[in-house]
Design a protein around this motif. Structure first.
Motif, PDB file in Angstrom:
ATOM      1  N   MET A   1       7.935  82.136  56.677  1.00  0.00           N
ATOM      2  CA  MET A   1       7.646  82.660  57.999  1.00  0.00           C
ATOM      3  C   MET A   1       6.185  82.384  58.352  1.00  0.00           C
ATOM      4  O   MET A   1       5.302  82.530  57.516  1.00  0.00           O
ATOM      5  N   VAL A   2       5.957  81.992  59.580  1.00  0.00           N
ATOM      6  CA  VAL A   2       4.614  81.724  60.075  1.00  0.00           C
ATOM      7  C   VAL A   2       4.225  82.862  61.009  1.00  0.00           C
ATOM      8  O   VAL A   2       4.894  83.131  62.000  1.00  0.00           O
ATOM      9  N   LYS A   3       3.135  83.557  60.676  1.00  0.00           N
ATOM     10  CA  LYS A   3       2.701  84.735  61.427  1.00  0.00           C
ATOM     11  C   LYS A   3       1.663  84.346  62.472  1.00  0.00           C
ATOM     12  O   LYS A   3       0.706  83.634  62.170  1.00  0.00           O
ATOM     13  N   THR A   4       1.846  84.817  63.688  1.00  0.00           N
ATOM     14  CA  THR A   4       0.852  84.620  64.741  1.00  0.00           C
ATOM     15  C   THR A   4      -0.309  85.580  64.484  1.00  0.00           C
ATOM     16  O   THR A   4      -0.098  86.775  64.274  1.00  0.00           O
ATOM     17  N   LEU A   5      -1.528  85.041  64.492  1.00  0.00           N
ATOM     18  CA  LEU A   5      -2.719  85.824  64.171  1.00  0.00           C
ATOM     19  C   LEU A   5      -3.697  85.860  65.332  1.00  0.00           C
ATOM     20  O   LEU A   5      -3.986  84.831  65.933  1.00  0.00           O
ATOM     21  N   ASN A   6      -4.228  87.048  65.619  1.00  0.00           N
ATOM     22  CA  ASN A   6      -5.368  87.136  66.521  1.00  0.00           C
ATOM     23  C   ASN A   6      -6.625  87.175  65.646  1.00  0.00           C
ATOM     24  O   ASN A   6      -6.534  87.119  64.419  1.00  0.00           O
ATOM     25  N   GLU A   7      -7.791  87.277  66.257  1.00  0.00           N
ATOM     26  CA  GLU A   7      -9.038  87.188  65.489  1.00  0.00           C
ATOM     27  C   GLU A   7      -9.140  88.286  64.430  1.00  0.00           C
ATOM     28  O   GLU A   7      -9.475  88.018  63.271  1.00  0.00           O
ATOM     29  N   GLN A   8      -8.844  89.509  64.800  1.00  0.00           N
ATOM     30  CA  GLN A   8      -8.945  90.617  63.855  1.00  0.00           C
ATOM     31  C   GLN A   8      -7.966  90.445  62.688  1.00  0.00           C
ATOM     32  O   GLN A   8      -8.345  90.590  61.524  1.00  0.00           O
ATOM     33  N   GLU A   9      -6.741  90.102  62.993  1.00  0.00           N
ATOM     34  CA  GLU A   9      -5.729  89.893  61.949  1.00  0.00           C
ATOM     35  C   GLU A   9      -6.112  88.728  61.037  1.00  0.00           C
ATOM     36  O   GLU A   9      -5.914  88.785  59.821  1.00  0.00           O
ATOM     37  N   PHE A  10      -6.654  87.678  61.650  1.00  0.00           N
ATOM     38  CA  PHE A  10      -7.065  86.500  60.894  1.00  0.00           C
ATOM     39  C   PHE A  10      -8.072  86.874  59.812  1.00  0.00           C
ATOM     40  O   PHE A  10      -7.902  86.537  58.639  1.00  0.00           O
ATOM     41  N   TYR A  11      -9.128  87.598  60.202  1.00  0.00           N
ATOM     42  CA  TYR A  11     -10.180  87.923  59.246  1.00  0.00           C
ATOM     43  C   TYR A  11      -9.725  88.936  58.205  1.00  0.00           C
ATOM     44  O   TYR A  11     -10.234  88.943  57.085  1.00  0.00           O
ATOM     45  N   GLN A  12      -8.773  89.763  58.522  1.00  0.00           N
ATOM     46  CA  GLN A  12      -8.215  90.669  57.518  1.00  0.00           C
ATOM     47  C   GLN A  12      -7.317  89.903  56.553  1.00  0.00           C
ATOM     48  O   GLN A  12      -7.277  90.197  55.362  1.00  0.00           O
ATOM     49  N   ALA A  13      -6.598  88.920  57.054  1.00  0.00           N
ATOM     50  CA  ALA A  13      -5.582  88.225  56.265  1.00  0.00           C
ATOM     51  C   ALA A  13      -6.145  87.185  55.301  1.00  0.00           C
ATOM     52  O   ALA A  13      -5.737  87.138  54.142  1.00  0.00           O
ATOM     53  N   ILE A  14      -7.050  86.335  55.770  1.00  0.00           N
ATOM     54  CA  ILE A  14      -7.408  85.164  54.959  1.00  0.00           C
ATOM     55  C   ILE A  14      -8.121  85.502  53.657  1.00  0.00           C
ATOM     56  O   ILE A  14      -8.199  84.660  52.769  1.00  0.00           O
ATOM     57  N   TYR A  15      -8.626  86.720  53.526  1.00  0.00           N
ATOM     58  CA  TYR A  15      -9.270  87.121  52.276  1.00  0.00           C
ATOM     59  C   TYR A  15      -8.265  87.645  51.259  1.00  0.00           C
ATOM     60  O   TYR A  15      -8.635  88.063  50.174  1.00  0.00           O
ATOM     61  N   GLN A  16      -7.000  87.620  51.634  1.00  0.00           N
ATOM     62  CA  GLN A  16      -5.944  88.110  50.756  1.00  0.00           C
ATOM     63  C   GLN A  16      -5.047  86.953  50.330  1.00  0.00           C
ATOM     64  O   GLN A  16      -4.026  86.675  50.951  1.00  0.00           O
ATOM     65  N   GLY A  17      -5.468  86.240  49.301  1.00  0.00           N
ATOM     66  CA  GLY A  17      -4.650  85.162  48.765  1.00  0.00           C
ATOM     67  C   GLY A  17      -4.857  83.844  49.469  1.00  0.00           C
ATOM     68  O   GLY A  17      -5.913  83.551  50.020  1.00  0.00           O
ATOM     69  N   SER A  18      -3.805  83.039  49.448  1.00  0.00           N
ATOM     70  CA  SER A  18      -3.842  81.687  50.009  1.00  0.00           C
ATOM     71  C   SER A  18      -3.166  81.662  51.374  1.00  0.00           C
ATOM     72  O   SER A  18      -2.095  82.245  51.544  1.00  0.00           O
ATOM     73  N   TRP A  19      -3.788  80.943  52.305  1.00  0.00           N
ATOM     74  CA  TRP A  19      -3.269  80.838  53.670  1.00  0.00           C
ATOM     75  C   TRP A  19      -3.313  79.401  54.148  1.00  0.00           C
ATOM     76  O   TRP A  19      -4.269  78.675  53.874  1.00  0.00           O
ATOM     77  N   VAL A  20      -2.297  79.019  54.910  1.00  0.00           N
ATOM     78  CA  VAL A  20      -2.273  77.768  55.660  1.00  0.00           C
ATOM     79  C   VAL A  20      -2.196  78.174  57.117  1.00  0.00           C
ATOM     80  O   VAL A  20      -1.243  78.838  57.533  1.00  0.00           O
ATOM     81  N   VAL A  21      -3.222  77.826  57.887  1.00  0.00           N
ATOM     82  CA  VAL A  21      -3.303  78.292  59.272  1.00  0.00           C
ATOM     83  C   VAL A  21      -3.386  77.108  60.221  1.00  0.00           C
ATOM     84  O   VAL A  21      -4.257  76.245  60.081  1.00  0.00           O
ATOM     85  N   GLU A  22      -2.472  77.100  61.181  1.00  0.00           N
ATOM     86  CA  GLU A  22      -2.484  76.076  62.232  1.00  0.00           C
ATOM     87  C   GLU A  22      -3.199  76.632  63.458  1.00  0.00           C
ATOM     88  O   GLU A  22      -2.882  77.723  63.934  1.00  0.00           O
ATOM     89  N   PHE A  23      -4.145  75.883  63.966  1.00  0.00           N
ATOM     90  CA  PHE A  23      -4.789  76.182  65.244  1.00  0.00           C
ATOM     91  C   PHE A  23      -4.138  75.263  66.264  1.00  0.00           C
ATOM     92  O   PHE A  23      -4.139  74.043  66.102  1.00  0.00           O
ATOM     93  N   TRP A  24      -3.563  75.845  67.307  1.00  0.00           N
ATOM     94  CA  TRP A  24      -2.723  75.101  68.234  1.00  0.00           C
ATOM     95  C   TRP A  24      -2.966  75.557  69.671  1.00  0.00           C
ATOM     96  O   TRP A  24      -3.666  76.532  69.926  1.00  0.00           O
ATOM     97  N   SER A  25      -2.327  74.849  70.595  1.00  0.00           N
ATOM     98  CA  SER A  25      -2.392  75.162  72.017  1.00  0.00           C
ATOM     99  C   SER A  25      -1.036  74.873  72.651  1.00  0.00           C
ATOM    100  O   SER A  25      -0.333  73.950  72.221  1.00  0.00           O
ATOM    101  N   ASP A  26      -0.689  75.649  73.669  1.00  0.00           N
ATOM    102  CA  ASP A  26       0.566  75.425  74.394  1.00  0.00           C
ATOM    103  C   ASP A  26       0.624  74.034  75.023  1.00  0.00           C
ATOM    104  O   ASP A  26       1.694  73.449  75.155  1.00  0.00           O
ATOM    105  N   SER A  27      -0.524  73.506  75.407  1.00  0.00           N
ATOM    106  CA  SER A  27      -0.557  72.216  76.102  1.00  0.00           C
ATOM    107  C   SER A  27      -0.612  71.026  75.145  1.00  0.00           C
ATOM    108  O   SER A  27      -0.695  69.885  75.586  1.00  0.00           O
ATOM    109  N   CYS A  28      -0.530  71.269  73.855  1.00  0.00           N
ATOM    110  CA  CYS A  28      -0.656  70.220  72.838  1.00  0.00           C
ATOM    111  C   CYS A  28       0.719  69.755  72.389  1.00  0.00           C
ATOM    112  O   CYS A  28       1.454  70.494  71.728  1.00  0.00           O
ATOM    113  N   GLY A  29       1.069  68.508  72.729  1.00  0.00           N
ATOM    114  CA  GLY A  29       2.354  67.954  72.330  1.00  0.00           C
ATOM    115  C   GLY A  29       2.531  67.862  70.820  1.00  0.00           C
ATOM    116  O   GLY A  29       3.544  68.308  70.277  1.00  0.00           O
TER     117      GLY A  29
END
Length: 103
Positions: A1-29
């Protein structure tokens, strides 16, 4: 499962284990092709967390993480970036880069 992260969630999450995070945009094909690849890999790498950040909604976070274009995938371990993937890659390339970064 891929979790949608806002800034606060991001900084809480990435310090807990291993993460693969995609930075994306709605307008990006190409971003539309990255999402299913990472969803697939999230089932393979069950001890690794997968997330995504919409750069249109989280501009400051994207800049803080040195995201200059989309799609960008960053692999983190205990809060530290271990690999940056700029642009679209095959599922196999993502798999190998995740293995290499988190090895």
């Amino acid at each position: 499962m891929v979790k949608t992260l806002n800034e606060q969630e991001f900084y809480q999450a990435i310090y807990q284990g291993s993460w693969v995070v995609e930075f994306w945009s709605d307008s990006c094909g190409p971003c539309k092709a990255v999402a299913p690849a990472l969803e697939h890999l999230s089932h393979e790498f069950q001890t690794t967390h997968f997330g995504k950040v919409n750069v249109d909604q989280e501009i400051a976070l994207a800049l803080q993480q040195q995201v200059l274009g989309v799609p960008t995938v960053i692999i983190y371990k205990d809060g530290m970036p271990h690999d940056f993937l700029y642009s679209l890659y095959s599922v196999n390339e993502y798999r190998e880069r995740i293995k290499s970064a988190l090895g």
